[in-house]
Design a protein around this motif. Structure first.
Motif, PDB file in Angstrom:
ATOM      1  N   LEU A 128      28.399  40.964  31.637  1.00  0.00           N
ATOM      2  CA  LEU A 128      29.428  40.622  32.612  1.00  0.00           C
ATOM      3  C   LEU A 128      28.821  39.911  33.821  1.00  0.00           C
ATOM      4  CD1 LEU A 128      32.506  41.032  32.744  1.00  0.00           C
ATOM      5  CD2 LEU A 128      32.092  43.031  34.181  1.00  0.00           C
ATOM      6  N   ALA A 129      27.662  40.387  34.268  1.00  0.00           N
ATOM      7  CA  ALA A 129      26.986  39.756  35.398  1.00  0.00           C
ATOM      8  C   ALA A 129      26.560  38.334  35.046  1.00  0.00           C
ATOM      9  CB  ALA A 129      25.785  40.579  35.826  1.00  0.00           C
ATOM     10  N   ALA A 130      26.121  38.139  33.813  1.00  0.00           N
ATOM     11  CA  ALA A 130      25.721  36.795  33.382  1.00  0.00           C
ATOM     12  C   ALA A 130      26.927  35.854  33.344  1.00  0.00           C
ATOM     13  CB  ALA A 130      25.071  36.866  32.004  1.00  0.00           C
ATOM     14  N   LEU A 131      28.060  36.345  32.874  1.00  0.00           N
ATOM     15  CA  LEU A 131      29.271  35.524  32.848  1.00  0.00           C
ATOM     16  C   LEU A 131      29.718  35.173  34.264  1.00  0.00           C
ATOM     17  CD1 LEU A 131      31.258  37.394  30.047  1.00  0.00           C
ATOM     18  CD2 LEU A 131      30.188  35.131  29.873  1.00  0.00           C
ATOM     19  N   ALA A 132      29.665  36.154  35.170  1.00  0.00           N
ATOM     20  CA  ALA A 132      30.061  35.904  36.556  1.00  0.00           C
ATOM     21  C   ALA A 132      29.131  34.880  37.199  1.00  0.00           C
ATOM     22  CB  ALA A 132      30.050  37.206  37.349  1.00  0.00           C
ATOM     23  N   THR A 133      27.823  35.000  36.910  1.00  0.00           N
ATOM     24  CA  THR A 133      26.863  34.046  37.465  1.00  0.00           C
ATOM     25  C   THR A 133      27.113  32.648  36.927  1.00  0.00           C
ATOM     26  OG1 THR A 133      25.207  35.787  37.728  1.00  0.00           O
ATOM     27  CG2 THR A 133      24.409  33.517  37.711  1.00  0.00           C
ATOM     28  N   ASP A 134      27.463  32.541  35.652  1.00  0.00           N
ATOM     29  CA  ASP A 134      27.804  31.234  35.082  1.00  0.00           C
ATOM     30  C   ASP A 134      28.992  30.618  35.811  1.00  0.00           C
ATOM     31  OD1 ASP A 134      25.768  31.418  33.246  1.00  0.00           O
ATOM     32  OD2 ASP A 134      27.040  32.047  31.582  1.00  0.00           O
ATOM     33  N   ASP A 135      30.022  31.419  36.074  1.00  0.00           N
ATOM     34  CA  ASP A 135      31.198  30.928  36.792  1.00  0.00           C
ATOM     35  C   ASP A 135      30.822  30.479  38.199  1.00  0.00           C
ATOM     36  OD1 ASP A 135      32.784  31.455  34.642  1.00  0.00           O
ATOM     37  OD2 ASP A 135      33.804  33.188  35.503  1.00  0.00           O
ATOM     38  N   TYR A 136      29.974  31.252  38.846  1.00  0.00           N
ATOM     39  CA  TYR A 136      29.546  30.984  40.217  1.00  0.00           C
ATOM     40  C   TYR A 136      28.804  29.649  40.309  1.00  0.00           C
ATOM     41  CZ  TYR A 136      27.044  32.166  44.632  1.00  0.00           C
ATOM     42  OH  TYR A 136      26.528  32.200  45.903  1.00  0.00           O
ATOM     43  N   GLU A 137      27.865  29.431  39.417  1.00  0.00           N
ATOM     44  CA  GLU A 137      27.088  28.195  39.459  1.00  0.00           C
ATOM     45  C   GLU A 137      27.879  27.004  38.909  1.00  0.00           C
ATOM     46  OE1 GLU A 137      24.535  27.704  41.139  1.00  0.00           O
ATOM     47  OE2 GLU A 137      24.166  29.792  41.657  1.00  0.00           O
ATOM     48  N   SER A 138      28.777  27.266  37.975  1.00  0.00           N
ATOM     49  CA  SER A 138      29.665  26.201  37.511  1.00  0.00           C
ATOM     50  C   SER A 138      30.550  25.711  38.649  1.00  0.00           C
ATOM     51  CB  SER A 138      30.547  26.701  36.360  1.00  0.00           C
ATOM     52  OG  SER A 138      31.562  25.768  36.040  1.00  0.00           O
ATOM     53  N   ALA A 139      30.996  26.630  39.474  1.00  0.00           N
ATOM     54  CA  ALA A 139      31.814  26.248  40.636  1.00  0.00           C
ATOM     55  C   ALA A 139      31.026  25.351  41.578  1.00  0.00           C
ATOM     56  CB  ALA A 139      32.288  27.502  41.372  1.00  0.00           C
ATOM     57  N   ARG A 140      29.758  25.664  41.788  1.00  0.00           N
ATOM     58  CA  ARG A 140      28.918  24.846  42.658  1.00  0.00           C
ATOM     59  C   ARG A 140      28.827  23.412  42.102  1.00  0.00           C
ATOM     60  NH1 ARG A 140      25.177  27.083  45.987  1.00  0.00           N
ATOM     61  NH2 ARG A 140      24.792  28.850  44.593  1.00  0.00           N
ATOM     62  N   GLU A 141      28.644  23.311  40.803  1.00  0.00           N
ATOM     63  CA  GLU A 141      28.537  21.992  40.174  1.00  0.00           C
ATOM     64  C   GLU A 141      29.836  21.199  40.319  1.00  0.00           C
ATOM     65  OE1 GLU A 141      27.479  22.831  36.172  1.00  0.00           O
ATOM     66  OE2 GLU A 141      25.455  23.534  36.675  1.00  0.00           O
ATOM     67  N   ARG A 142      30.963  21.877  40.176  1.00  0.00           N
ATOM     68  CA  ARG A 142      32.253  21.177  40.250  1.00  0.00           C
ATOM     69  C   ARG A 142      32.579  20.729  41.671  1.00  0.00           C
ATOM     70  NH1 ARG A 142      34.512  26.110  37.167  1.00  0.00           N
ATOM     71  NH2 ARG A 142      36.661  25.422  37.590  1.00  0.00           N
ATOM     72  N   ILE A 143      32.240  21.559  42.648  1.00  0.00           N
ATOM     73  CA  ILE A 143      32.448  21.171  44.047  1.00  0.00           C
ATOM     74  C   ILE A 143      31.524  20.018  44.408  1.00  0.00           C
ATOM     75  CG2 ILE A 143      32.168  21.915  46.437  1.00  0.00           C
ATOM     76  CD1 ILE A 143      34.712  22.930  45.149  1.00  0.00           C
ATOM     77  N   ALA A 144      30.273  20.087  43.966  1.00  0.00           N
ATOM     78  CA  ALA A 144      29.327  19.014  44.240  1.00  0.00           C
ATOM     79  C   ALA A 144      29.817  17.696  43.650  1.00  0.00           C
ATOM     80  CB  ALA A 144      27.948  19.368  43.689  1.00  0.00           C
ATOM     81  N   ARG A 153      22.185  39.028  39.996  1.00  0.00           N
ATOM     82  CA  ARG A 153      21.587  40.347  40.230  1.00  0.00           C
ATOM     83  C   ARG A 153      21.543  41.175  38.950  1.00  0.00           C
ATOM     84  NH1 ARG A 153      24.211  42.083  46.127  1.00  0.00           N
ATOM     85  NH2 ARG A 153      23.593  40.172  47.213  1.00  0.00           N
ATOM     86  N   GLY A 154      22.678  41.303  38.262  1.00  0.00           N
ATOM     87  CA  GLY A 154      22.739  42.177  37.098  1.00  0.00           C
ATOM     88  C   GLY A 154      22.164  41.520  35.855  1.00  0.00           C
ATOM     89  N   ALA A 155      21.706  42.347  34.920  1.00  0.00           N
ATOM     90  CA  ALA A 155      21.174  41.861  33.647  1.00  0.00           C
ATOM     91  C   ALA A 155      22.184  42.024  32.520  1.00  0.00           C
ATOM     92  CB  ALA A 155      19.880  42.604  33.312  1.00  0.00           C
ATOM     93  N   HIS A 156      23.337  42.611  32.812  1.00  0.00           N
ATOM     94  CA  HIS A 156      24.315  42.849  31.753  1.00  0.00           C
ATOM     95  C   HIS A 156      25.173  41.600  31.519  1.00  0.00           C
ATOM     96  CE1 HIS A 156      27.298  43.436  34.976  1.00  0.00           C
ATOM     97  NE2 HIS A 156      26.409  44.227  35.553  1.00  0.00           N
ATOM     98  N   ALA A 208      42.077  35.626  36.772  1.00  0.00           N
ATOM     99  CA  ALA A 208      41.341  35.787  35.519  1.00  0.00           C
ATOM    100  C   ALA A 208      39.916  36.264  35.784  1.00  0.00           C
ATOM    101  CB  ALA A 208      41.317  34.469  34.752  1.00  0.00           C
ATOM    102  N   PHE A 209      39.299  35.743  36.827  1.00  0.00           N
ATOM    103  CA  PHE A 209      37.949  36.198  37.151  1.00  0.00           C
ATOM    104  C   PHE A 209      37.969  37.656  37.589  1.00  0.00           C
ATOM    105  CE2 PHE A 209      34.543  37.155  40.085  1.00  0.00           C
ATOM    106  CZ  PHE A 209      33.424  36.750  39.364  1.00  0.00           C
ATOM    107  N   ARG A 210      38.886  37.988  38.474  1.00  0.00           N
ATOM    108  CA  ARG A 210      38.933  39.361  38.992  1.00  0.00           C
ATOM    109  C   ARG A 210      39.193  40.376  37.885  1.00  0.00           C
ATOM    110  NH1 ARG A 210      39.390  40.428  44.414  1.00  0.00           N
ATOM    111  NH2 ARG A 210      39.566  38.657  45.846  1.00  0.00           N
ATOM    112  N   THR A 211      39.981  40.009  36.911  1.00  0.00           N
ATOM    113  CA  THR A 211      40.389  40.968  35.882  1.00  0.00           C
ATOM    114  C   THR A 211      39.545  40.909  34.614  1.00  0.00           C
ATOM    115  OG1 THR A 211      42.048  39.392  35.045  1.00  0.00           O
ATOM    116  CG2 THR A 211      42.779  41.005  36.678  1.00  0.00           C
ATOM    117  N   GLY A 212      38.692  39.867  34.484  1.00  0.00           N
ATOM    118  CA  GLY A 212      37.952  39.741  33.243  1.00  0.00           C
ATOM    119  C   GLY A 212      36.465  39.490  33.359  1.00  0.00           C
ATOM    120  N   ARG A 213      35.994  39.048  34.548  1.00  0.00           N
ATOM    121  CA  ARG A 213      34.585  38.676  34.641  1.00  0.00           C
ATOM    122  C   ARG A 213      33.939  39.140  35.950  1.00  0.00           C
ATOM    123  NH1 ARG A 213      34.134  34.184  30.875  1.00  0.00           N
ATOM    124  NH2 ARG A 213      32.418  33.176  31.967  1.00  0.00           N
TER     125      ARG A 213
END
Length: 431
Positions: free
Chosen positions: A73-89, A68-71, A57-62
């Motif tokens: 899609l980049a904001a959504l990807a960054t949200d997923d990235y940092e959400s993952a950090r929170e869940r692993i922590a 880095r990006g201001a658009h 789902a990430f590869r095909t949608g986000r």
């Protein structure tokens, strides 16, 4: 009923285990022309559909570059990235700022060792990080190469002496052995939380207490613990820890480095480049605080998203329930192995605490031949030295055969392994 709809309980009963197994498509495969009995999770675990779906789902949608990006899609990807950090922590009882990404656990352990070497090359070294001639780095004789070679190299570079806690004829060591080995010369102790060969569970609390009394750092190889049992890294008090995604239902190519805040603030990064800096001139650079300072370059974002889904899955099942299930399987394995004539169990004896794995030596039959007999019956195990050559050398064998269970392993699969194992010596005419 899917596993997400079932509340965690104290055990994995038949219904819950069936629901879990239904989430793993590969368990229906027949790679050797027979139903698969997968007992190699200590090397690489299988992935449930929830993890596969999350990454897809990430590869095909986000999919986009993070931080880095201001658009959008980049904001959504960054949200997923940092959400993952929170869940692993959350999974390991840590604050998100103490968790950074690595390629795998080996990479994470190397990051710590290389950063310590970098610190010792600096003109002004934090006294907590000072390692030099006359100092000692302590490991055990049972360590995986990933938690041995980086410390060998650090000792070579700093002039420190590498010492180790010796194991007995079964590959076992004790808290008393560790306490006797930790002295005022000890600057760092690096141990596996759970041995990937013997299944021994290290007395981490006692080691941390002894290390603290002498001002030593403690580094934990948590590859065989975090996927299988409740682990509170902050509560344990270790300074650093590492674990890999591919051993905890996640994708390959991603690992986790935990650093206690005080150590993270003092350590320089081992790798430098994009995304982990604040200011760069042609002659100078300033680094971001942790965790970003340890994340140079583009990270494997889709794999990180998949790893977070794996953490969600483990929490949905309940790590206490997984632990209870695997401990029972580990005892079943150990008791079954010692009942087979001519087969030697490595590690703690039946009835003693051990993880859900068993490594064995079959008299008169090489481990690779044992593995071939098992594979012909659809049983996947690990054979070899399991990246622990010093331990095998101490045990007087070139290789062992390891069966390692996980949350999807059944008692019937363990019994199937034991049944085929019991016939190996007869098959080869060993006496």
């Amino acid at each position: 009923m899917s596993i997400e709809q079932q509340a965690p309980t104290g055990a994995l009963d038949a219904e819950r285990l069936a629901a879990i197994r239904a989430d793993f498509p590969i368990l229906a495969a027949e790679p050797a022309g027979m139903p698969l009995v997968y007992l190699d999770s200590g090397a690489t675990s299988q992935q449930p559909r929830q993890v596969l779906d999350a990454e897809w789902a990430f590869r095909t949608g986000r999919n986009a570059a993070v931080h880095r990006g201001a658009h959008t899609l980049a904001a959504l990807a960054t949200d997923d990235y940092e959400s993952a950090r929170e869940r692993i922590a959350r999974l390991v009882g840590a604050h998100p700022d103490t968790v950074s990404w690595a390629m795998n656990a080996t990479d994470a352990l190397n990051e710590v060792a290389l950063s310590l070497a970098e610190a010792n090359r600096a003109a002004a070294v934090d006294p907590r990080l000072r390692i030099g001639a006359g100092d000692e780095i302590l490991v055990t004789e049972a360590e995986h190469h990933a938690n041995l070679l980086p410390w060998q190299r650090l000792a070579d570079e700093t002039g420190a002496t590498l010492r180790w806690i010796a194991v007995d004829d079964d590959g076992v060591w004790t808290a008393e052995d560790a306490a006797a080995a930790i002295t005022e010369r000890t600057r760092l102790v690096a141990i596996a939380h759970v041995s990937n060969v013997t299944g021994l569970v290290a007395p981490v609390d006692a080691i941390v207490a002894a290390a603290r009394a002498h001002g030593a750092l403690v580094v934990l190889d948590a590859c065989q613990s975090v996927p299988h049992r409740p682990v509170d890294l902050a509560g344990l008090g270790v300074d650093a820890a590492a674990f890999s995604g591919h051993k905890m239902l996640g994708p390959g190519g991603v690992g986790v480095l935990y650093l206690r805040p005080e150590l993270a603030a003092a350590l320089p990064p081992a790798r430098v480049g994009g995304s982990m800096i604040t200011t760069v001139t042609m002659t100078e650079r300033e680094f971001l605080p942790a965790p970003q300072r340890f994340e140079a370059g583009t990270q494997p974002v889709s794999a990180i998203v998949g790893l977070a889904a794996a953490a969600d899955y483990l929490e949905a099942v309940g790590l206490a329930a997984i632990d209870a299930h695997e401990l029972a399987l580990g005892q079943r394995l150990a008791a079954g192995v010692v009942s087979i004539p001519g087969v030697r169990l490595v590690g703690p004896r039946p009835g003693e605490e051990r993880a859900g794995l068993a490594s064995v030596v079959v008299d008169g039959v090489h481990a690779h031949d044992v593995g071939q007999v098992l594979d012909a019956q659809g049983i996947a195990v690990r054979v070899g030295h399991h990246c622990a050559q010093p331990l095998h050398r101490r045990l007087g064998v070139a290789a062992t055969t390891r069966a390692s269970a996980y949350l999807y392993t059944t008692e019937a699969e363990v019994d199937r392994f034991l049944d085929v194992l019991s016939g190996v010596r007869d098959y080869f005419g060993a006496r």
